[in-house]
Design a protein around this motif. Structure first.
Motif, PDB file in Angstrom:
ATOM      1  N   ALA A  92     -11.979  62.138   7.861  1.00  0.00           N
ATOM      2  CA  ALA A  92     -12.169  62.215   9.305  1.00  0.00           C
ATOM      3  C   ALA A  92     -12.148  60.816   9.886  1.00  0.00           C
ATOM      4  CB  ALA A  92     -13.494  62.900   9.627  1.00  0.00           C
ATOM      5  N   THR A  93     -11.174  60.544  10.752  1.00  0.00           N
ATOM      6  CA  THR A  93     -11.110  59.266  11.446  1.00  0.00           C
ATOM      7  C   THR A  93     -10.659  59.498  12.876  1.00  0.00           C
ATOM      8  OG1 THR A  93      -8.815  58.859  10.765  1.00  0.00           O
ATOM      9  CG2 THR A  93     -10.554  57.968   9.345  1.00  0.00           C
ATOM     10  N   VAL A  94     -11.075  58.595  13.763  1.00  0.00           N
ATOM     11  CA  VAL A  94     -10.663  58.652  15.155  1.00  0.00           C
ATOM     12  C   VAL A  94     -10.323  57.240  15.610  1.00  0.00           C
ATOM     13  CG1 VAL A  94     -13.046  58.465  15.988  1.00  0.00           C
ATOM     14  CG2 VAL A  94     -11.295  59.433  17.481  1.00  0.00           C
TER      15      VAL A  94
ATOM     16  N   TRP B 123      -8.421  58.320  23.388  1.00  0.00           N
ATOM     17  CA  TRP B 123      -8.366  58.585  21.957  1.00  0.00           C
ATOM     18  C   TRP B 123      -6.885  58.615  21.563  1.00  0.00           C
ATOM     19  CZ3 TRP B 123     -12.320  62.630  19.823  1.00  0.00           C
ATOM     20  CH2 TRP B 123     -13.535  62.523  20.508  1.00  0.00           C
TER      21      TRP B 123
ATOM     22  N   LEU C 223      -6.676  61.368  16.016  1.00  0.00           N
ATOM     23  CA  LEU C 223      -7.746  62.237  15.523  1.00  0.00           C
ATOM     24  C   LEU C 223      -7.247  62.832  14.213  1.00  0.00           C
ATOM     25  CD1 LEU C 223     -10.480  63.679  15.893  1.00  0.00           C
ATOM     26  CD2 LEU C 223      -9.248  65.459  17.162  1.00  0.00           C
TER      27      LEU C 223
ATOM     28  N   LEU D 260      -8.016  64.675  10.906  1.00  0.00           N
ATOM     29  CA  LEU D 260      -8.989  65.560  10.274  1.00  0.00           C
ATOM     30  C   LEU D 260      -8.273  66.504   9.325  1.00  0.00           C
ATOM     31  CD1 LEU D 260     -11.198  66.610  13.336  1.00  0.00           C
ATOM     32  CD2 LEU D 260     -11.914  65.153  11.452  1.00  0.00           C
TER      33      LEU D 260
ATOM     34  N   MET E  67     -18.899  56.467  19.284  1.00  0.00           N
ATOM     35  CA  MET E  67     -18.149  57.278  18.339  1.00  0.00           C
ATOM     36  C   MET E  67     -18.794  57.201  16.959  1.00  0.00           C
ATOM     37  SD  MET E  67     -15.733  58.239  20.437  1.00  0.00           S
ATOM     38  CE  MET E  67     -14.676  59.102  19.277  1.00  0.00           C
ATOM     39  N   ASN E  68     -19.194  58.363  16.441  1.00  0.00           N
ATOM     40  CA  ASN E  68     -19.621  58.478  15.037  1.00  0.00           C
ATOM     41  C   ASN E  68     -20.701  57.481  14.636  1.00  0.00           C
ATOM     42  OD1 ASN E  68     -17.700  60.427  14.759  1.00  0.00           O
ATOM     43  ND2 ASN E  68     -16.326  59.245  13.470  1.00  0.00           N
TER      44      ASN E  68
ATOM     45  N   VAL F  47     -15.697  64.490  13.569  1.00  0.00           N
ATOM     46  CA  VAL F  47     -15.981  63.287  14.338  1.00  0.00           C
ATOM     47  C   VAL F  47     -16.811  63.722  15.531  1.00  0.00           C
ATOM     48  CG1 VAL F  47     -13.876  62.112  13.607  1.00  0.00           C
ATOM     49  CG2 VAL F  47     -13.858  63.449  15.712  1.00  0.00           C
ATOM     50  N   TRP F  48     -17.616  62.808  16.047  1.00  0.00           N
ATOM     51  CA  TRP F  48     -18.437  63.169  17.190  1.00  0.00           C
ATOM     52  C   TRP F  48     -18.558  61.983  18.127  1.00  0.00           C
ATOM     53  CZ3 TRP F  48     -20.002  62.727  12.203  1.00  0.00           C
ATOM     54  CH2 TRP F  48     -20.963  61.754  11.899  1.00  0.00           C
TER      55      TRP F  48
ATOM     56  N   SER G 270     -14.353  69.291  14.657  1.00  0.00           N
ATOM     57  CA  SER G 270     -14.359  69.472  13.209  1.00  0.00           C
ATOM     58  C   SER G 270     -13.139  70.273  12.774  1.00  0.00           C
ATOM     59  CB  SER G 270     -15.643  70.183  12.756  1.00  0.00           C
ATOM     60  OG  SER G 270     -15.758  71.457  13.372  1.00  0.00           O
TER      61      SER G 270
END
Length: 269
Positions: A4-6, A16, A19, A21, A91-92, A112-113, A265
């Motif tokens: 998981a990366t953003v 963004w 993304l 995932l 971020m995260n 990611v959140w 997610s």
């Protein structure tokens, strides 16, 4: 745990740009209308990815007033000012804000959140949307709970009550149509594409939380249409803040601070 990366571009409205995932890149790279940051542009230009739309989505300014602004970074939070308000995004990272209970990513998925904090005068009304344009194949679908209320937006005129049917929820072959919809009081939506499920979950207790969808099957823009699928977690129940009725816009509470969390997610479908 699924990778998981953003990625974000603070020079280009905090957009963004990536993304990643579940082994896939989910954000669409855009129609190739612009290269480099859109700083200072007066007319919205679609660059793909995910734009932060605030304090409105449609209306004035179109897609909000942040997409052409440079954001700052203090090492933990990104920040941007709009008139007399400040929006911050993390971020995260960091500890969970203690102002309100926030969503927690499930342990069995890659996620990611983003935590948001808006500082504004009490009573300030706005609409915010995470305007995500997704790189999906023909046949992808957008799933929401049964009996979710839907507001459909025709090309002209006000929104109308509609039905989020299986026909509208499918990203089908190009047919020259484009439709926007707000799925009212719908904090979660799942996109199913090529054996994977991508879920958006938005939490902001006490505020109107919805999901907007933009399904463009080469029906927009006139003269040079392209395909795009937008899934947009949002605070509010309308695209245009100017059209908001009672309860349709988010409102900053006493104390002048509002926080929310967006979790994205992915898992095998």
């Amino acid at each position: 745990m699924v990778s998981a990366t953003v990625g974000v571009d603070l020079r280009d409205g905090g957009r963004w740009t990536s993304l990643h995932l579940g082994g896939a890149e989910w954000l669409w790279a855009g129609p190739g209308l612009v290269s480099g940051p859109r700083t200072g542009r007066a007319v919205f230009t679609d660059a793909g990815g995910l734009d932060e739309c605030f304090p409105t989505v449609r209306g004035t300014p179109d897609h909000g007033g942040l997409w052409n602004q440079v954001w700052t970074d203090d090492g933990e939070w990104d920040a941007v000012r709009w008139d007399d308000v400040v929006l911050r995004r993390r971020m995260n990272g960091g500890t969970r804000p203690d102002a309100a209970p926030l969503a927690v990513p499930r342990a069995d998925t890659g996620a990611v959140w983003a935590d948001y904090e808006l500082t504004a005068p009490p009573g300030y009304q706005f609409v915010w949307a995470a305007h995500a344009l997704l790189d999906c194949a023909v046949g992808a679908s957008v799933d929401v709970p049964d009996k979710t209320a839907c507001r459909l937006y025709p090309d002209e005129g006000p929104w109308v009550e509609g039905d989020w049917s299986s026909t509208l929820s499918t990203y089908g072959p190009s047919d020259g149509t484009a439709v926007g919809a707000v799925l009212v009081d719908c904090p979660s939506a799942t996109v199913r594409d090529r054996g994977m499920a991508l879920t958006f979950e938005l939490s902001c207790p006490g505020q109107p939380v919805s999901t907007a969808v933009w399904r463009n099957l080469e029906g927009f823009p006139a003269g040079a249409p392209y395909r795009s699928l937008g899934v947009e977690p949002m605070l509010g129940r309308v695209f245009d803040l100017a059209e908001a009725g009672p309860g349709d816009a988010a409102v900053v509470p006493d104390g002048g601070r509002l926080t929310w969390r967006l979790v994205v997610s992915a898992r095998p479908a």
